[in-house]
Write an enzyme that holds these catalytic residues in place. Structure first.
Site, PDB file in Angstrom:
ATOM      1  N   GLY A  40      37.727  50.168  73.633  1.00 10.85           N
ATOM      2  CA  GLY A  40      39.055  50.014  73.121  1.00 10.85           C
ATOM      3  C   GLY A  40      39.518  48.568  73.300  1.00 10.85           C
ATOM      4  N   GLN A 226      33.138  46.921  77.785  1.00  7.59           N
ATOM      5  CA  GLN A 226      33.115  47.209  79.176  1.00  7.59           C
ATOM      6  C   GLN A 226      33.257  46.198  79.978  1.00  7.59           C
ATOM      7  OE1 GLN A 226      30.464  49.035  76.991  1.00  7.59           O
ATOM      8  NE2 GLN A 226      32.306  49.901  76.109  1.00  7.59           N
ATOM      9  N   GLY A 304      43.268  57.886  76.224  1.00  6.25           N
ATOM     10  CA  GLY A 304      44.484  58.044  76.676  1.00  6.25           C
ATOM     11  C   GLY A 304      44.710  58.428  78.151  1.00  6.25           C
ATOM     12  N   ARG A 305      43.380  58.463  78.721  1.00  2.00           N
ATOM     13  CA  ARG A 305      43.325  58.902  80.072  1.00  2.00           C
ATOM     14  C   ARG A 305      44.221  57.835  81.024  1.00  2.00           C
ATOM     15  NH1 ARG A 305      36.974  59.581  81.235  1.00  2.00           N
ATOM     16  NH2 ARG A 305      37.094  57.894  79.812  1.00  2.00           N
ATOM     17  N   ARG A 307      44.463  55.347  84.078  1.00  2.00           N
ATOM     18  CA  ARG A 307      43.556  54.672  84.561  1.00  2.00           C
ATOM     19  C   ARG A 307      43.722  54.576  86.175  1.00  2.00           C
ATOM     20  NH1 ARG A 307      44.234  49.504  80.306  1.00  2.00           N
ATOM     21  NH2 ARG A 307      43.134  50.627  78.587  1.00  2.00           N
ATOM     22  N   SER A 334      49.097  39.079  84.906  1.00  2.00           N
ATOM     23  CA  SER A 334      49.450  38.718  86.136  1.00  2.00           C
ATOM     24  C   SER A 334      50.872  39.210  86.422  1.00  2.00           C
ATOM     25  CB  SER A 334      49.532  36.973  86.009  1.00  2.00           C
ATOM     26  OG  SER A 334      48.409  36.508  85.498  1.00  2.00           O
ATOM     27  N   ASP A 335      51.748  39.311  85.085  1.00  2.00           N
ATOM     28  CA  ASP A 335      52.806  39.651  85.042  1.00  2.00           C
ATOM     29  C   ASP A 335      53.231  40.991  85.660  1.00  2.00           C
ATOM     30  OD1 ASP A 335      51.198  40.190  82.537  1.00  2.00           O
ATOM     31  OD2 ASP A 335      53.325  41.414  82.205  1.00  2.00           O
TER      32      ASP A 335
HETATM   33  P1  GDP Z   1      39.983  45.243  76.807  1.00  2.00           P
HETATM   34  O1  GDP Z   1      38.962  46.632  76.651  1.00  2.00           O
HETATM   35  O2  GDP Z   1      39.323  44.600  77.805  1.00  2.00           O
HETATM   36  O3  GDP Z   1      40.259  44.590  75.418  1.00  2.00           O
HETATM   37  O4  GDP Z   1      41.325  45.376  77.286  1.00  2.00           O
HETATM   38  P2  GDP Z   1      42.296  46.871  76.685  1.00  2.00           P
HETATM   39  O5  GDP Z   1      42.835  46.450  75.406  1.00  2.00           O
HETATM   40  O6  GDP Z   1      41.760  48.253  76.907  1.00  2.00           O
HETATM   41  O7  GDP Z   1      43.412  46.824  78.018  1.00  2.00           O
HETATM   42  C1  GDP Z   1      44.129  45.819  78.196  1.00  2.00           C
HETATM   43  C2  GDP Z   1      45.607  46.198  77.997  1.00  2.00           C
HETATM   44  O8  GDP Z   1      46.606  45.235  78.624  1.00  2.00           O
HETATM   45  C3  GDP Z   1      46.130  46.293  76.404  1.00  2.00           C
HETATM   46  O9  GDP Z   1      47.079  47.236  76.476  1.00  2.00           O
HETATM   47  C4  GDP Z   1      46.652  44.813  76.241  1.00  2.00           C
HETATM   48  O10 GDP Z   1      47.782  44.888  75.018  1.00  2.00           O
HETATM   49  C5  GDP Z   1      47.470  44.644  77.510  1.00  2.00           C
HETATM   50  N1  GDP Z   1      47.613  43.277  78.219  1.00  2.00           N
HETATM   51  C6  GDP Z   1      46.509  42.259  77.958  1.00  2.00           C
HETATM   52  N2  GDP Z   1      46.898  41.144  78.491  1.00  2.00           N
HETATM   53  C7  GDP Z   1      47.965  41.570  79.089  1.00  2.00           C
HETATM   54  C8  GDP Z   1      49.043  40.772  80.061  1.00  2.00           C
HETATM   55  O11 GDP Z   1      48.767  39.578  80.515  1.00  2.00           O
HETATM   56  N3  GDP Z   1      50.193  41.333  80.452  1.00  2.00           N
HETATM   57  C9  GDP Z   1      50.201  42.657  80.205  1.00  2.00           C
HETATM   58  N4  GDP Z   1      51.473  43.178  80.769  1.00  2.00           N
HETATM   59  N5  GDP Z   1      49.481  43.379  79.390  1.00  2.00           N
HETATM   60  C10 GDP Z   1      48.339  42.754  78.929  1.00  2.00           C
HETATM   61  P1  IMO Z   2      36.521  48.164  77.091  1.00  2.00           P
HETATM   62  O1  IMO Z   2      35.340  47.471  76.102  1.00  2.00           O
HETATM   63  C1  IMO Z   2      36.523  51.207  80.529  1.00  2.00           C
HETATM   64  C2  IMO Z   2      33.645  53.923  80.934  1.00  2.00           C
HETATM   65  C3  IMO Z   2      33.831  55.316  80.944  1.00  2.00           C
HETATM   66  C4  IMO Z   2      32.965  56.018  82.048  1.00  2.00           C
HETATM   67  C5  IMO Z   2      31.759  55.207  81.931  1.00  2.00           C
HETATM   68  C6  IMO Z   2      30.735  55.870  80.971  1.00  2.00           C
HETATM   69  O2  IMO Z   2      37.543  48.906  76.384  1.00  2.00           O
HETATM   70  O3  IMO Z   2      36.500  47.599  78.401  1.00  2.00           O
HETATM   71  P2  IMO Z   2      30.421  55.667  78.405  1.00  2.00           P
HETATM   72  O4  IMO Z   2      31.369  56.705  77.160  1.00  2.00           O
HETATM   73  O5  IMO Z   2      30.364  54.416  78.118  1.00  2.00           O
HETATM   74  O6  IMO Z   2      28.805  56.573  78.495  1.00  2.00           O
HETATM   75  O7  IMO Z   2      31.373  55.908  79.732  1.00  2.00           O
HETATM   76  O8  IMO Z   2      32.192  54.132  81.340  1.00  2.00           O
HETATM   77  N1  IMO Z   2      34.055  52.934  79.962  1.00  2.00           N
HETATM   78  C7  IMO Z   2      35.047  52.302  80.005  1.00  2.00           C
HETATM   79  N2  IMO Z   2      36.083  52.015  80.901  1.00  2.00           N
HETATM   80  N3  IMO Z   2      36.653  50.218  79.487  1.00  2.00           N
HETATM   81  C8  IMO Z   2      35.709  50.551  78.602  1.00  2.00           C
HETATM   82  O9  IMO Z   2      35.598  49.618  77.459  1.00  2.00           O
HETATM   83  C9  IMO Z   2      34.828  51.632  78.738  1.00  2.00           C
HETATM   84  N4  IMO Z   2      33.715  52.131  78.191  1.00  2.00           N
HETATM   85  C10 IMO Z   2      33.318  53.047  78.896  1.00  2.00           C
HETATM   86  O10 IMO Z   2      35.308  55.706  81.329  1.00  2.00           O
HETATM   87  O11 IMO Z   2      33.453  55.931  83.114  1.00  2.00           O
HETATM   88 MG    MG Z   3      39.572  48.732  76.582  1.00  2.00          MG
END
Ligand code: GDP
Ligand code: IMO
Ligand code: MG
Length: 431
Positions: A40, A226, A304-305, A307, A334-335
């Site tokens: 996601g 991931q 929605g779990r 973290r 960092s913020d």
């Molecule tokens: P990804 O899976 O690595 O693309 O990361 P996700 O989107 O799952 O989770 C990162 C979350 O942190 C998202 O809700 C972003 O909008 C938010 N985010 C990213 N960079 C920053 C940041 O520098 N500060 C804050 N407060 N939120 C951030």
């Molecule tokens: P992004 O790209 C965080 C975790 C799951 C579980 C383990 C195995 O958004 O960073 P799976 O469904 O892949 O067999 O689950 O990996 N997991 C993630 N955790 N960010 C992700 O992707 C994840 N994709 C899988 O929560 O622990």
């Molecule tokens: Mg993600």
């Protein structure tokens, strides 16, 4: 030209989507190389938030950027159609900018059932997967029973699909996981319809396209999903995902030879999070952990779990940098630490036998309960106690924050090239 890679150094959710979107205008191609809708990736700009799962985070960038779903990705046609339709409704002309590998494996409806049945069978020792069928789909790929995107163009596709589906039914029966046939038939109909939508995209041999593009002087950014600590080989096995999330995964997941790789951007949060089960040495179970979760909005973009939250783990980070050959670091969120008086950083682990190590050890992740069997050893650094989210240039950042960054650079041995101080595209400092 060389292909650059951007990947997660922790347990996922580091902010890969945001930074790929920020860097995409500098590239001709953005390509996903592994994972699937378990990812996601959140992008924010112009007051809107978008979450991408299977589609690369280069789709919103202005300019003629091609996006690729590579052979290493596993694709759920139903979720793909939903995600794609939302993008097209947002005005993204996806059909003209997206290419899909014929070799990407398809997630079948029965893969999701197998994922759920596998988790249920493990009870307390479950992985805590995203439930998207990721593990079973990669299992079929490796055991040579998978169904590939290119297969949907074949005359005998139905035959291939039915044979695989029926084998899955037998497996489910053996697992004692009864299938609700009526619900399944609905899911199957939706899946088969989604294949028609998939056929409307360019399904191609993307390995030729990426290599030819590099030969023609085009630039590529490979987008990981991931994170390194969820890698099937190097993560906290068995509490991992089922693909190679590390830099090498970009080679196998796109058909790029190792000598085609240029920069490796390794992205990490200023602290750590993990979703799902498994060892997490610096996890906080106290009010500080709660505070990080609440300020950082640490809830999964896919499920929605909540973290799990904890301090930055330099043992794991150094390990990730080593495995990936990271050339540039990117520090996110960092913020979120703005209000903390003291910031702890784990610099070493004490092993069960009392020895202290700075090298990420095998025992983290071995015990079946998924509890870290190491004790983190911390150093404490002074917090900056300043709102840094409005900073757009390095000079605007408080000294204590810059000291925190310099400390990490020294400990890890790689420069931090980008600092993120908020979720929006604009809240980014490129050094
Ligand atoms: P990804 O899976 O690595 O693309 O990361 P996700 O989107 O799952 O989770 C990162 C979350 O942190 C998202 O809700 C972003 O909008 C938010 N985010 C990213 N960079 C920053 C940041 O520098 N500060 C804050 N407060 N939120 C951030
Ligand atoms: P992004 O790209 C965080 C975790 C799951 C579980 C383990 C195995 O958004 O960073 P799976 O469904 O892949 O067999 O689950 O990996 N997991 C993630 N955790 N960010 C992700 O992707 C994840 N994709 C899988 O929560 O622990
Ligand atoms: Mg993600």
């Amino acid at each position: 030209m060389k292909a650059d890679i951007l990947l997660g150094l922790q347990w996922g959710d580091e902010g890969k989507g945001k930074i790929v979107d920020v860097l995409a205008p500098d590239y001709d191609i953005v390509a996903r190389f592994q994972g699937g809708p378990n990812a996601g990736h959140t992008l924010e700009f112009d007051g809107h938030k978008h979450v991408l799962r299977s589609i690369p985070s280069g789709v919103f960038a202005k300019g003629a950027i091609t996006n690729i779903i590579g052979n290493g990705v596993v694709l759920d046609p139903v979720l793909f159609r939903k995600e794609a339709a939302e993008l097209e409704a947002d005005g993204v002309d996806l059909h003209s900018i997206l290419k899909l590998s014929k070799k990407a494996h398809l997630i079948l409806p029965t893969h999701r059932l197998l994922d759920a049945a596998g988790e249920a069978a493990m009870g307390k020792g479950k992985i805590g997967t995203t439930g998207k069928g990721i593990g079973p789909t990669y299992t079929d790929k490796i055991s040579r029973h998978g169904v590939r995107t290119g297969d949907i163009l074949a005359d005998n596709f139905e035959e291939i699909y039915h044979a695989t589906r029926d084998a899955h039914f037998r497996m489910l029966e053996n697992m004692g996981a009864p299938v609700d046939r009526a619900a399944f038939e609905l899911a199957e109909t939706e899946w088969l319809e989604a294949l028609d939508y998939l056929r409307s995209f360019e399904l191609t041999d993307t390995e030729h396209y990426v290599n030819r593009s590099l030969n023609d002087g085009k630039s590529i950014l490979c987008e990981g999903a991931q994170g390194t600590m969820l890698d099937i080989d190097f993560g906290s096995y068995p509490f991992v995902t089922s693909s190679n999330t590390v830099a090498a995964g970009a080679c196998t997941g796109l058909g790029l030879a190792p000598n085609r790789i240029g920069r490796v951007y390794g992205i990490f949060k200023a602290y750590c999070t993990r979703v799902g089960s498994g060892p997490f040495p610096t996890e906080l179970f106290d009010a500080t952990g709660e505070e990080i979760r609440s300020i950082g909005h640490e809830y999964g973009a896919v499920t929605g779990r909540e973290r799990r939250c904890g301090w930055l783990d330099l043992v794991a980070l150094r390990y990730a940098v080593m495995i990936n050959g990271a050339t540039h670091l990117i520090m996110m969120k960092s913020d979120v630490l703005d209000t903390f008086e003291n910031i702890k950083v784990c610099t070493a682990y004490r092993l069960p036998d009392g020895t202290v190590t700075e090298d990420f050890p095998f025992c983290v992740g071995r015990n079946a309960a998924g509890v870290a069997d190491v004790e983190p050893i911390y150093e404490s650094l002074p917090g900056w106690l300043t709102d840094i989210s409005a900073a757009r240039r390095e000079e605007e950042l408080p000294q204590a924050f810059r000291d925190y960054v310099a400390y990490i650079e020294k400990k890890v041995g790689v420069p931090v090239a980008i600092l993120s101080v908020g979720p929006d595209r604009e809240e980014t400092i490129i050094r």
